[in-house]
Design an enzyme around this catalytic site. Structure first.
Site, short mmCIF file in Angstrom:
data_model
loop_
_atom_site.label_atom_id
_atom_site.label_comp_id
_atom_site.label_asym_id
_atom_site.label_seq_id
_atom_site.Cartn_x
_atom_site.Cartn_y
_atom_site.Cartn_z
N HIS A 139 35.56 7.32 109.46
CA HIS A 139 34.68 6.13 109.45
C HIS A 139 35.11 5.22 110.60
O HIS A 139 36.30 5.16 110.95
CB HIS A 139 34.88 5.43 108.11
CG HIS A 139 33.92 4.31 107.83
ND1 HIS A 139 34.03 3.08 108.42
CD2 HIS A 139 32.84 4.24 107.01
CE1 HIS A 139 33.07 2.28 107.97
NE2 HIS A 139 32.31 2.98 107.11
N ASP A 216 43.07 6.11 104.80
CA ASP A 216 41.88 5.33 104.46
C ASP A 216 41.35 5.92 103.15
O ASP A 216 40.73 6.98 103.12
CB ASP A 216 40.86 5.47 105.59
CG ASP A 216 39.49 4.91 105.21
OD1 ASP A 216 39.31 4.46 104.08
OD2 ASP A 216 38.60 4.96 106.07
N GLN A 219 37.01 6.01 100.13
CA GLN A 219 36.24 6.92 99.26
C GLN A 219 37.13 7.58 98.22
O GLN A 219 36.76 7.68 97.05
CB GLN A 219 35.54 8.01 100.11
CG GLN A 219 34.48 7.47 101.05
CD GLN A 219 33.32 6.78 100.32
OE1 GLN A 219 33.01 7.08 99.18
NE2 GLN A 219 32.70 5.82 101.00
N LYS A 242 33.96 -0.56 96.22
CA LYS A 242 33.61 0.86 96.03
C LYS A 242 34.27 1.41 94.77
O LYS A 242 34.13 2.57 94.43
CB LYS A 242 34.07 1.68 97.24
CG LYS A 242 33.31 1.34 98.52
CD LYS A 242 33.72 2.28 99.64
CE LYS A 242 33.33 1.77 101.00
NZ LYS A 242 31.92 1.91 101.31
N CYS A 381 28.40 4.98 109.79
CA CYS A 381 29.59 4.52 110.53
C CYS A 381 30.48 5.69 110.96
O CYS A 381 31.72 5.59 110.93
CB CYS A 381 30.41 3.51 109.72
SG CYS A 381 29.49 2.02 109.37
#
Ligand SMILES: Cc1ncc(COP(=O)(O)O)c(C=O)c1O
Length: 434
Positions: A139, A216, A219, A242, A381
């Site tokens: 991303h 990261d 998700q 999220k 993104c």
């Protein structure tokens, strides 16, 4: 602050297709109608998750009953709000496997967490000749800040190649991680292909040469795939919104020595020990990296989100979502002209990004929206990844544990109908131009 072993007292049950109807009752928005009378089919949880009522209630409760600035109030409300915020920090620490709550820094989102490490650590610690290892699936939030840090420090960005089935080519780790590597930044799970990366294998390779690993988890955290101990992760970032939580709240986790190396990027209230005309000294972690007023009400909401997730049980949630993914792949791969980008379901989480050979992704999303099915279209993104795909945009359906097999079927039949509508329109246009 150490992290206590449990807080909810609730026994997570097995999430199955029957229990899911009860779960859906906790999410009022899932019962909304769109475009007048169409039941909402929300398949955009990778962009932001829906919120259970307990999270909304917690936020309302905080504003109605104990809203007050944290840490500074010498009164009952201030104490209560501070307790709520710090208890959320402890819950989050436990949720990701951190051993102390001080390792959890509150930011405004994943993007801000990455920037904090990129500007406060990488840009100041790295030197020309040092290398940062990325890959083209990331991303932009886990991409652009490292480009900035490389520019500022003179370090070089390298890119671990991808395999033909959209995984990281870990067989080439030795080639790309070497004595110059200072940082490997990787997602736990791709927001486009859904690919789940073998973070602990990457961390082992990075640590063998003394490099740091930044994960990261924007998700992966929502799919129960994030544990900083088992992954041996140095830095980890994710966003509350999220993960059933409120907007405007992000998390940066770090090992104590890794966090200790970050220089504050933002100065102001709360982050100082002493301020004089000639200079300032910094507070201990986590305050040192949390300048200004924290999003304290959002923190309380996030605490409620973690309680809720734990009451569902992350393993059960991940297993259920995977069964939805299997259904989706099986059904969507039968639709002629549709291509799904990503590895086999065994290597991915509950995201399906696709293109149709005739219909632009935005048109497909629009035709689905008219049937009440909310998906997302665009580059999500990840422009470098879409360049590799050879398309400017994909249509992405992303699933959460509150989705149902029935909704998977609605997605598939809505796509079939969209194709039919599109082809009928194209025929009409072709006939008119004859
Ligand atoms: C993998 C990944 N990383 C980072 C981000 C950025 O998250 P935020 O916009 O909440 O900072 C996202 C958001 O979609 C994402 O999917």
């Amino acid at each position: 602050m150490s992290v206590s072993p449990t807080s909810t007292g609730q026994q997570p049950g097995i999430l199955d297709f029957d229990r899911i109807q009860q779960v859906r009752q906790n999410f009022p928005i899932l019962h909304e109608l769109v475009h007048g009378d169409l039941p909402l089919v929300y398949l955009d949880s990778a962009a932001t998750s829906q919120k259970p009522k307990c999270v909304v209630d917690k936020i309302v409760e905080a504003y109605e009953k104990y809203n007050s600035n944290v840490h500074r109030g010498i009164h009952a409300l201030g104490d209560r709000m501070t307790t709520e915020m710090e208890s959320a920090r402890e819950k989050i620490a436990r949720f990701i496997g951190a051993s102390t709550a001080e390792q959890v820094i509150f930011t405004s989102g994943t993007t801000m967490s990455v920037n904090l490490v990129a500007h406060g650590w990488a840009a100041r610690h790295l030197r020309p000749g040092d290398e940062i290892l990325l890959n083209e699936m990331e991303h932009h939030a886990n991409f652009v800040p490292w480009q900035m840090a490389a520019q500022a420090s003179g370090a070089t960005l390298r890119f671990l190649p991808l395999t033909v089935d959209w995984q990281l080519d870990l067989s080439r780790l030795d080639e790309f991680i070497n004595s110059k590597t200072r940082l490997v930044a990787v997602a736990g799970m791709s927001n486009v292909t859904g690919t789940i990366h073998d973070v602990s294998r990457i961390a082992d390779a990075a640590h063998a040469v003394g490099a740091r690993v930044f994960v990261d988890a924007a998700q992966s955290a929502a799919h129960g795939l994030t544990n900083v101990q088992t992954g041996n992760i140095d830095f980890l970032a994710f966003s509350g919104h999220k993960l059933l939580g409120p907007t405007g709240l992000g998390i940066l986790y770090g090992k104590p020595d890794a966090l200790g190396e970050i220089q504050p990027v933002f100065g102001g209230g709360h982050m100082i020990r002493e301020v004089t005309k000639s200079g300032s000294t910094w507070a201990d972690l986590p305050a040192r990296l949390e300048a200004g007023t924290a999003a304290f009400v959002e923190c309380a909401g996030m605490g409620a989100a973690i309680d809720y997730l734990e009451s569902i049980g992350m393993e059960s949630l991940a297993r259920y979502e995977h069964s939805l993914l299997e259904l989706a792949h099986a059904r969507l791969s039968q639709i002629p002209g549709l291509t799904i980008f990503g590895p086999e379901v065994a290597h991915k989480g509950a995201i399906v990004s696709m293109v149709h050979e005739q219909i632009h992704a935005h048109d497909l999303a629009d035709l689905l929206d008219r049937q009440g099915v909310a998906i997302r279209a665009g580059h999500h993104c990840t422009m470098p990844l879409h360049e590799l795909f050879g398309v400017a945009a994909t249509a992405r359906a992303s699933f959460a544990f509150y989705n149902t097999p029935d909704e998977v079927e609605k997605l598939a039949s809505a796509i079939e109908k969209a194709i039919e509508v599109f082809q009928r329109r194209s025929h009409r246009r072709a006939n008119r131009s004859l």
